[in-house]
Design an enzyme around this catalytic site. Structure first.
Site, mmCIF file in Angstrom:
data_model
loop_
_atom_site.group_PDB
_atom_site.id
_atom_site.type_symbol
_atom_site.label_atom_id
_atom_site.label_comp_id
_atom_site.label_asym_id
_atom_site.label_seq_id
_atom_site.Cartn_x
_atom_site.Cartn_y
_atom_site.Cartn_z
ATOM 1 N N ASP A 1 11.903 36.839 -24.363
ATOM 2 C CA ASP A 1 12.597 36.156 -23.263
ATOM 3 C C ASP A 1 14.115 36.241 -23.423
ATOM 4 O OD1 ASP A 1 12.207 34.517 -25.473
ATOM 5 O OD2 ASP A 1 11.306 32.865 -24.350
ATOM 6 N N HIS B 1 14.391 30.815 -27.212
ATOM 7 C CA HIS B 1 14.451 29.374 -27.453
ATOM 8 C C HIS B 1 14.358 29.059 -28.946
ATOM 9 C CE1 HIS B 1 12.563 29.922 -23.397
ATOM 10 N NE2 HIS B 1 13.421 28.976 -23.070
ATOM 11 N N ASP C 1 12.840 34.579 -30.602
ATOM 12 C CA ASP C 1 12.626 34.119 -29.226
ATOM 13 C C ASP C 1 13.949 33.557 -28.680
ATOM 14 O OD1 ASP C 1 10.053 33.037 -27.390
ATOM 15 O OD2 ASP C 1 11.804 31.713 -27.264
ATOM 16 N N HIS D 1 7.017 26.322 -30.522
ATOM 17 C CA HIS D 1 7.515 24.980 -30.177
ATOM 18 C C HIS D 1 6.579 23.865 -30.657
ATOM 19 C CE1 HIS D 1 10.829 26.523 -27.857
ATOM 20 N NE2 HIS D 1 10.050 27.184 -27.028
HETATM 21 N N1 Q9C Z 1 10.007 20.884 -18.006
HETATM 22 C C1 Q9C Z 1 8.508 29.788 -25.076
HETATM 23 O O1 Q9C Z 1 9.277 30.680 -24.774
HETATM 24 N N2 Q9C Z 1 10.971 25.172 -20.067
HETATM 25 N N3 Q9C Z 1 8.532 28.603 -24.454
HETATM 26 C C2 Q9C Z 1 11.332 23.841 -19.703
HETATM 27 C C3 Q9C Z 1 10.381 21.620 -19.160
HETATM 28 C C4 Q9C Z 1 10.294 25.301 -21.297
HETATM 29 C C5 Q9C Z 1 9.476 28.330 -23.395
HETATM 30 C C6 Q9C Z 1 10.235 23.107 -18.986
HETATM 31 C C7 Q9C Z 1 10.424 26.695 -21.835
HETATM 32 C C8 Q9C Z 1 9.516 26.913 -23.012
HETATM 33 C C9 Q9C Z 1 7.471 30.005 -26.119
HETATM 34 ZN ZN ZN Z 2 11.042 31.242 -25.514
#
Ligand code: Q9C
Ligand code: ZN
Length: 358
Positions: A295, A208, A206, A171
């Protein structure tokens, strides 16, 4: 398979993240690393690289600067001491972003750089789920060291390598952190592979969308970015990852997003994997980077796909059929008890499929 470990990962331990309207304990925890390490050790297909193979910090900084802006890296390196000097007691808290400049069309501007720490943190981050801690910089640089060594091993003829690191990376963009990520390890690996191979593909699996990686290479035709992920209409990172993002300028046609509905199981997911694999082959990739998040697992606490532990073996075997020298980077996966087995299933089946193919 050669495994490169970030032995600085434990320096990054976030306390809390903003999640669904409240502060909760971080999902991205050090035990994720240990579960993966234990699973890999319990099987026999891994060779653990020695620490001497890692580049020094100066060299690492130079490689990371090929992906991230100098301003962002300077901010990240000094952010913790800036935070601590701000106010007594800050050393016992994390710095969590809470304010951001909207795009310039709203009239907001950072042309006159803010001096306030929270305002600067907002310039270099995109969510409130990514705490910056005393050891975030060191842990992220340790991850880059392992990544560089893993990419060099593959450049020098190894069939595959795995970067066992946290925090994750996909990300993080050229000048921002977010999504638990600070340094984009997959982008660093691809940049190094490009020194040796003319065409490099990145296939992000992943849950996301790999927004940071996409952005790093969006206007380039020599690094083909592909991501299979939850449809951003419903899922993080929301503002990037749609199917109509195909690349820009020279890069047009060299970004492929394969968004899937929440609830997708392996039947639906594997169709996207076939599309992705066909694209990698048609591109003529000579080397591959796989940002490996698990995930997508049915038990993941923050995600929404329904892959099963056995499905990860099928994935590894399919990736091996691409016949590309491959660097895997560890990304997401928050069902900590299952993360080790799921990661090891991908890597072991990849490794065995590779050996049997000769
Ligand atoms: N407040 C990876 O899997 N969640 N990152 C939302 C915002 C973010 C996941 C939080 C999830 C990120 C590498
Ligand atoms: Zn992720």
């Amino acid at each position: 398979m050669q495994v490169f470990i970030n032995d600085q990962h434990h320096l990054h331990v976030g306390r809390q993240e903003m999640f669904r309207g409240r502060l909760v304990d971080c999902h991205e925890v050090p035990s994720r690393f240990h579960f993966v390490l234990d699973s890999l050790r319990s099987r026999s297909f891994c060779e653990f690289a020695k620490a001497e193979t890692l580049p020094n910090l100066d060299e690492t900084r130079g490689q990371v600067a090929r992906v991230h802006s100098a301003q962002y890296l300077a901010f990240l390196e000094h952010a913790w001491s800036d935070w601590v000097h701000l106010q007594a007691g800050n050393e016992d808290l994390d710095a969590l972003p809470s304010v951001w400049p909207l795009p310039n069309r709203f009239g907001f501007s950072t042309e006159i750089p803010p001096a306030n720490f929270a305002a600067r943190l907002g310039m270099y981050s995109f969510d409130s789920g990514t705490p910056l801690t005393s050891g975030s910089w060191s842990a992220a640089m340790g991850g880059a060291q392992a990544t560089i060594a893993a990419a060099r091993a593959v450049s020098n003829g190894s069939r595959s390598s795995f970067v066992l690191t946290r925090p994750p990376g996909h990300h993080a963009g050229p000048d921002y952190m977010g999504g638990y990520c600070f340094v984009n390890n997959a982008a660093v690996a691809a940049t190094i592979l490009r020194d040796r191979f003319a065409r490099v593909a990145i296939l992000d699996i992943d849950f996301h969308h790999g927004n940071g990686t996409q952005t790093c290479f969006y206007d380039r035709s020599d690094v083909f970015t592909i991501s299979i992920h939850a449809d951003p209409v419903h899922s993080y990172p929301f503002y990037l990852g749609h199917a109509n993002e195909r690349g820009h300028a020279n890069g047009l046609g060299f970004n492929l997003n394969l968004p899937l509905p929440i609830g997708s199981d392996y039947q639906g997911w594997s169709q996207a994997l076939e599309t992705a694999c066909t694209a990698v082959t048609e591109f003529g990739a000579q080397a591959l980077v796989v940002p490996l998040g698990v995930d997508t697992f049915e038990g993941d606490p923050i995600s929404g796909f329904r892959l099963k532990t056995s499905d990860y073996k099928t994935i590894g075997a399919r990736l091996a059929q691409l016949h590309c020298p491959t660097v895997f980077t560890f990304e997401g996966g928050y069902a900590v008890q299952a993360v080790g087995e799921n990661v090891a299933n991908v890597l072991e089946s990849f490794h065995h499929a590779t050996i049997h193919a000769g």
